[in-house]
Every structure is written in C-alpha cells, then in structure tokens.
Design an enzyme around this catalytic site. Sequence first.
Site, PDB file in Angstrom:
ATOM      1  N   GLU A  78       0.966  -1.203  -0.192  1.00  0.00           N
ATOM      2  CA  GLU A  78      -0.011   0.217  -0.039  1.00  0.00           C
ATOM      3  C   GLU A  78       0.160   1.887  -0.124  1.00  0.00           C
ATOM      4  O   GLU A  78       2.184   1.437   0.644  1.00  0.00           O
ATOM      5  CB  GLU A  78      -0.642  -0.180   1.210  1.00  0.00           C
ATOM      6  N   ARG A  88     -17.968  -1.458   5.322  1.00  0.00           N
ATOM      7  CA  ARG A  88     -19.051  -2.468   4.327  1.00  0.00           C
ATOM      8  C   ARG A  88     -19.724  -3.331   5.080  1.00  0.00           C
ATOM      9  O   ARG A  88     -21.232  -3.032   4.494  1.00  0.00           O
ATOM     10  CB  ARG A  88     -18.796  -2.644   2.715  1.00  0.00           C
ATOM     11  N   CYS A 141      -8.133  -2.043   7.232  1.00  0.00           N
ATOM     12  CA  CYS A 141      -6.125  -2.362   6.999  1.00  0.00           C
ATOM     13  C   CYS A 141      -6.499  -0.963   6.882  1.00  0.00           C
ATOM     14  O   CYS A 141      -5.301  -0.183   7.068  1.00  0.00           O
ATOM     15  CB  CYS A 141      -6.684  -3.133   5.321  1.00  0.00           C
ATOM     16  N   HIS A 165      -1.079  -6.330   2.018  1.00  0.00           N
ATOM     17  CA  HIS A 165      -2.748  -6.711   1.312  1.00  0.00           C
ATOM     18  C   HIS A 165      -1.290  -8.549   1.142  1.00  0.00           C
ATOM     19  O   HIS A 165      -0.886  -7.845  -0.250  1.00  0.00           O
ATOM     20  CB  HIS A 165      -3.150  -6.411   0.996  1.00  0.00           C
TER      21      HIS A 165
END
Length: 213
Positions: A78, A88, A141, A165
């Site tokens: 990232e 979500r 995350c 990730h």
Amino acid sequence: MKILVTGFDPFGGEAINPAIETVKRLPDTIAGAGIIKLEIPTVCHKSLRVIDKAVSEYDPDVVLSIGQAGGRPDITVERVGINVDDCRIPDNEGNQIIDEPIYPDGPDAYFVTVPIKAMVQKIQSRNIPASVSNTAGTFVCNHVTYGVCHLLATKYPGKRSGFMHIPYLPQQVIDKKNMPSMSQEMMVEAITAAVEAIVETREDIKVTGGATH
C-alpha cells in the site's frame, strides 16, 4: 533494527486470516533485523490501541502491518492511508462506522514511509507476483494504515510504517469459484523479501508502479 510486524485475526465469517497465520511463520530475524510478531483485532480503534501499546513496549524502528485482501491475485504494497472509516461490514465487535474520520484532527491522508517500490521489486525478484496499491480500502486495513502513520507522526517521530495486503490462502477459496489464492510458503517468502527491502533501503527506488485506473 527492530521491526514490529502485525497481522489481523479472522473476520468476515472466515475461520482463519492469512495475515496473522503468515506473520506467525516469519523468521525471528530477517536481514539482521529482529522481528516482533503481533496479532491485532479486526476492530476499529482497538487495533490501534494494541499497536500503540506494542510500540511503547518494544520500541521498534518500523511497524509493518499485514492484512487479507480476498480477491486480489498478488501481494500488494500500500502507498497511502486515508482519514475515513466507511465500513461495508461490521468489524469483529459489531462496529460499522460510516463516513467518519479516523482522527478528526488528522490530515486527509498519509503516505507510508517504507520503500514501497523497492519492496515490490524485491518480492518480484523471488518470482512472486506483487504490485503497488493505491487504496487500502475503507475498512480496518485502511484504518491501521492511516492510524499507525498518524500515531508515529504525533507520538513516536522518526519511526517508519507500512502496510501490505495478501491474498486468500488456498483452503479459503475451496467454496469460492474463480477466486485467486496464494500458498502460505509463498506469502511468508514475500513478506520476508519486503522486510529485507525495508532494512536495505532508506530512499525508495524510482521505478514505475502506477496504474491507469
């Protein structure tokens, strides 16, 4: 050098999380750096409190966090964390924060401070697929990507942090048709290579890692 490597516990109905399972299997020393392994909860804010306590206790030079990105086919390093929670699904304590800043007094975003391009290149040199990612999502995350950057900037200056990730493990996709996965051994090798790049590289290499969409 000491590097704190964190991995999340299982979430979203999964029985395991490749993040903490892979972290547990890392060598205790990589490229001369001592590796401190830490399981963190997939819970907004609580995850950051656990990391804060560990940084205070162990005084690492670098914090590298690992998270599961089910559906991604490769190792993704990232680049940036953004100052928003937009969950979500609920976290592991039932919190579902929507459109709220992680730190109301923090900047809109932080770039990570580890050498992301060198990390990707080192992973690829082991014949493992890897790429730069420009979004860590808006769940826990990203919460940790941004939150650790903010924690270090405001409380522990001079330390570096990053986030990677990793895909599903093969056993997680038995009932998920056409879903990519990666072996445990390959993910351990990838994170080991990334840590080597962190130890060896102070100023990142200048190679393309961008995307058109």
